[in-house]
Design an enzyme around this catalytic site. Structure first.
Site, short mmCIF file in Angstrom:
data_model
loop_
_atom_site.label_atom_id
_atom_site.label_comp_id
_atom_site.label_asym_id
_atom_site.label_seq_id
_atom_site.Cartn_x
_atom_site.Cartn_y
_atom_site.Cartn_z
N THR A 45 0.82 -1.21 0.00
CA THR A 45 0.00 0.00 0.00
C THR A 45 0.86 1.27 0.00
O THR A 45 2.07 1.23 0.28
CB THR A 45 -0.90 0.02 1.24
N SER A 145 -7.48 -14.86 16.94
CA SER A 145 -8.75 -14.13 17.04
C SER A 145 -9.57 -14.65 18.21
O SER A 145 -9.48 -15.83 18.58
CB SER A 145 -9.54 -14.30 15.75
N TYR A 158 -12.91 -19.80 9.43
CA TYR A 158 -11.97 -18.80 9.97
C TYR A 158 -11.62 -19.13 11.43
O TYR A 158 -10.45 -19.13 11.82
CB TYR A 158 -12.62 -17.41 9.87
N ALA A 160 -11.82 -21.99 12.92
CA ALA A 160 -11.04 -23.23 12.99
C ALA A 160 -9.57 -22.97 12.73
O ALA A 160 -8.69 -23.54 13.41
CB ALA A 160 -11.60 -24.23 11.98
N LYS A 162 -7.91 -20.14 13.20
CA LYS A 162 -7.31 -19.37 14.30
C LYS A 162 -7.11 -20.25 15.53
O LYS A 162 -6.12 -20.11 16.26
CB LYS A 162 -8.18 -18.15 14.62
#
Length: 248
Positions: A45, A145, A158, A160, A162
């Protein structure tokens, strides 16, 4: 007297997914702390490019997809040539999910698992091998998370992945015998992350049951990552939840 610096602070840190959001905030903090930093993401970026201009010789950036093992390994070698041996790794790159499990295709499941679990483990293995071969000690921080601790609809795969990284954190801490400190930070929901999945009503519910009264901000996670990388600590194999006690 015991050696309180048995695993010294990191001096060269590799951050995956360092181009925006929490990853960019981590890169910015480490640079301001005087650490040499390497950051990669699929897209570099303007903000990350500006940091590279501001910190010449201290920041090395690259456009690399974390699922491309050959490219990530080549980037690690570039970093070592440019900044020196890597003794700190932040596994931050990940993709989210915005579909109920019954509507998530096999291809989507495979992509989420490859990006959030398989690829970070492969990158970690590659960095660790080179770190240990050079006789270095180091630090690893896995960004996971609160989803791994609690259930949320629309985030099955997601969550699973993390949870898998949290489990890997504990086993790596055991396996490495204290030569490398390995920990996870598990942020709560950010104001802008995954809100499309939960919707404003559910986000408002999370805020109401959070004792501190607000969603997690990247600026609240960065100091914990910094501590795990740069301060003398005996924290190892832990998952540090940063969610204002919403999950209690």
């Amino acid at each position: 007297m015991s050696d309180l610096t048995a695993v010294p602070p990191s001096s060269v840190v590799l951050v995956s997914g360092g181009s925006r959001g929490l990853g960019l905030a981590i890169v910015t903090e480490l640079l301001a702390s005087g650490v040499k930093v390497a950051a990669f993401a699929r897209t570099v970026t303007a903000e990350l490019t500006a940091l590279a201009t501001k910190y010449p010789g201290q920041l090395h950036v690259g456009s690399v997809d974390v699922t491309d093992a050959n490219a990530t390994q080549a980037f690690v070698k570039e970093v070592e040539a440019e900044l020196g041996p890597i003794d700190g790794l932040v596994n931050n790159a990940a993709v989210g999910q915005d579909s109920l499990h019954v509507h998530t295709s096999a291809e989507q499941l495979a992509a989420i698992i490859e990006t959030n679990l398989t690829s970070p483990l492969l990158l970690t293995r590659f960095v660790l091998r080179r770190m240990l071969a050079k006789g270095l000690k180091g630090r690893i921080v896995n960004v996971t998370s609160i989803c791994a601790q609690r259930g949320y609809p629309g985030l099955v795969a997601y969550s699973a992945t993390k949870g898998g990284m949290d489990a890997a954190t504990r086993s790596m801490a055991r396996e490495l015998g204290g030569r490398v400190l390995v920990n996870s930070v598990a942020p709560g929901f950010f104001a802008s992350e995954m809100s499309a999945v939960l919707g404003q009503t559910q986000l408002d519910q999370i805020v109401r049951r959070t004792p501190t009264g607000h969603l997690t901000e990247p600026e609240e996670v960065v100091p914990v990552v910094r501590m795990l990388l740069l301060e003398n600590t005996n924290v190892n194999g832990q998952v540090l939840v940063i969610d204002g006690a919403a999950s209690i």
